[in-house]
Write an enzyme that holds these catalytic residues in place. Structure first.
Site, PDB file in Angstrom:
ATOM      1  N   SER A   1      40.976  45.824  37.958  1.00 54.10           N
ATOM      2  CA  SER A   1      39.741  45.100  38.208  1.00 54.10           C
ATOM      3  C   SER A   1      39.933  43.639  38.600  1.00 54.10           C
ATOM      4  CB  SER A   1      38.880  45.152  36.933  1.00 54.10           C
ATOM      5  OG  SER A   1      39.562  44.506  35.857  1.00 54.10           O
TER       6      SER A   1
ATOM      7  N   LYS B   1      40.253  34.629  36.757  1.00 55.80           N
ATOM      8  CA  LYS B   1      39.313  35.747  36.787  1.00 55.80           C
ATOM      9  C   LYS B   1      38.052  35.384  36.007  1.00 55.80           C
ATOM     10  CE  LYS B   1      39.349  40.788  35.822  1.00 55.80           C
ATOM     11  NZ  LYS B   1      40.197  41.882  35.284  1.00 55.80           N
TER      12      LYS B   1
ATOM     13  N   SER C   1      44.857  46.548  35.215  1.00 58.33           N
ATOM     14  CA  SER C   1      43.949  45.745  36.034  1.00 58.33           C
ATOM     15  C   SER C   1      44.583  44.541  36.718  1.00 58.33           C
ATOM     16  CB  SER C   1      42.758  45.266  35.190  1.00 58.33           C
ATOM     17  OG  SER C   1      41.886  46.339  34.920  1.00 58.33           O
TER      18      SER C   1
END
EC number: 6.3.5.7
Length: 524
Positions: free
Chosen positions: A171, A76, A195
């Site tokens: 996210s 990420k 997330s």
């Protein structure tokens, strides 16, 4: 080969069935084919190929570094990566190239993993859909699956099929899409209030949030320091355990990590006797907004444990209803503090205004942050004002302790694992998702995940629309191995299908080598 588990591919590498370079090239080719998913912000092709070449030399010399040597992974884009741009999907950090690797990234590289690239997210990880980043929204690979497309043909409800693609959740949606679309075998996300687990549920993956303190946060650009945990996204529980084994342990650069060395690797034994388990079902999680399909699967999962001899009891987490407000106050307060470092002076974006230092600060932050980030900064600073501090921040900390005690009491009552939904429903179309504002969406989508320290989301079945539904197992802090062992048993019982992406890739026959696990299906 692309659809096999991490452990299977590792064995294939050791047996010489495929080389790290061949595997890397297959994944890079698929990343290009699935570019429209917008899963990656940066593809580190040259870096990955060089790492694959080095891995190949080790295999030839019989010096493999372990199960992760030669395995393609993604990270990420809020984890620092040395020499590779790290943006947090924000204009504020466009062009920022860290001089060091996050500890978790370094640990994966030290074990020979191949870094395919940095994945997309909500700006600074503030969101639950992966739709609010400056590089655009991430598309859920299941939008293009055979399972979903066939159901849509049976029930046409949109004039423009191309605009009706589904969100990944967030996210860490880019990481979830990357693993779901077979472009890598595992990916790092970050998990503050769901997330990693949220997108895992929407993308048919295993999403694991380890115990806070088990895995180092050093190099993870912070959202909420007191809640952030590096998360793991894989296609099966065993793979998550392999990655956890690589990541867990003390780090002198992160004072919140455990101080004692961790027994590695995290080998998951078979759960021989389910009858010794006690499964707790929190009654407060049965909320009106929960879809009937998720509720039905939740009930069937509890019945499955009961039919195998486990004790299934209802438990109470009485302060659950306060968790959303409590999380909002604490999250925005820490966000306001963490975002203060982005002032245009040290690194990242800097505006052209030079009238005064104050004017430069204001313009830089206005240009660098989106509305969501600025809104959370404003809220946090309001809660931290001298006249508001006691009434908001201090009270939220007290409520946080009450919520934490609810879980402690539940586990002290004899419960081994809590079983809950992960999300209220299956993934929704993007156009439907953006009708609500970010704060409302996050409050709704993370209702089951925000208050939790350590948990894993497991894909259970496909909905009537042909989309994944996940359930969440919550464990006692630092009992990660026990939780994953239970999750592994459950995973073997449910017959979750492999995503079928024939239209996206030529190598679909290889993807389908990863057959279903023969067992009981919860979906009748």
């Amino acid at each position: 080969m692309l659809g096999r588990s991490l452990r299977e591919v590792s064995a294939a590498l050791k047996q010489g069935q495929i080389t790290p370079t061949e595997l890397c090239q297959k994944c890079l080719s698929l990343i290009k084919k699935t570019k429209f998913l917008n899963a990656y912000i940066t593809v580190s092709e040259e870096v990955a190929l060089k790492q694959a070449e080095e891995s190949e030399k080790r295999y030839k010399n019989g010096q493999s570094l372990g199960d992760l040597d030669g395995i393609p992974i993604a990270v990420k884009d809020n984890f620092s990566t040395s020499g590779i741009e790290t943006t947090c999907a924000s204009n504020m950090l466009k062009g920022y190239i860290p001089p060091y690797n996050a500890t978790v990234v370094q640990k994966l590289l030290d074990q020979g993993a191949l870094l395919m690239g940095k994945t997309n997210l909500d700006e600074f990880a503030m969101g639950s859909g992966s739709t609010d980043g400056v590089f655009g929204p991430v598309k859920n690979p299941w939008s293009y699956s055979k399972q979903y497309r066939e159901k849509r043909k049976q029930n046409p409800h949109s004039e423009n099929e191309d605009s009706d693609w589904l969100i990944t959740g967030g996210s860490s949606g880019g990481s979830a899409a990357a693993v779901s679309a077979f472009t890598c075998y595992a990916a790092l996300g970050s998990d503050t209030g769901g997330s990693t687990r949220n997108p895992a549920a929407h993308c048919g993956l295993v999403g694991f949030k380890p115990s806070y303190g088990l895995v180092s946060r050093h190099g993870l650009i912070p959202l909420v320091n007191s809640m952030d945990v590096p998360g793991i996204l894989t296609r099966c529980v065993d793979d998550a355990a392999i990655v956890l084994g690589a990541l867990a342990g003390p780090d002198p650069r992160d004072s919140t990590t455990v101080h004692e060395p961790i027994n590695k690797p995290f080998m998951l034994p078979s759960l021989a006797d389910v009858s010794k388990l006690c499964i707790g079902i929190p009654k407060e999680y049965l909320v009106p907004e929960l879809s009937s399909e998720v509720q039905s699967l939740w009930s069937k999962a509890a019945d499955l444990f009961e039919s195998e001899g486990a004790k299934v009891i209802e438990v109470s987490l009485p302060h659950t209803s306060y968790s959303i407000v409590c999380y909002h106050v604490l999250c925005t307060s820490e966000v306001a503090s963490n975002m203060a470092r982005f002032d245009g002076l040290q690194y990242g974006h800097r505006c052209d205004i030079d009238v005064s230092t104050e004017a430069m600060y204001a313009a830089t932050r206005r240009e660098g942050f989106n509305d969501v980030v600025r809104g959370r900064i404003l809220s946090g600073n309001f809660f931290l004002l001298k006249e508001n501090y006691e009434n908001y921040f201090v009270k939220a900390q007290k409520v946080r302790r009450l919520i934490a005690n609810d879980f402690v009491n539940a586990f002290n009552s004899g419960v081994d694992v809590l079983l809950t939904p992960t999300t209220l429903s299956e993934a929704v179309p993007y156009l439907e998702f953006i009708k609500e504002d970010n704060r409302t969406r996050s409050a709704q989508d993370d209702i089951f995940t925000q208050a939790v320290n350590m948990a894993v989301s497991i894909p259970v079945a496909l909905s009537n629309q042909g989309l994944p539904i996940g359930l969440q197992f919550i464990g006692r802090a630092f009992c990660d191995q026990q939780l994953l062992t239970v999750a592994k048993w459950f995973e073997k019982q449910v017959q979750f299908p492999v995503i079928q992406l024939q239209e996206l890739m030529d190598d679909c026959s290889a993807v389908l080598e990863n057959e279903k696990l023969a067992s009981v299906s919860l979906k009748q």
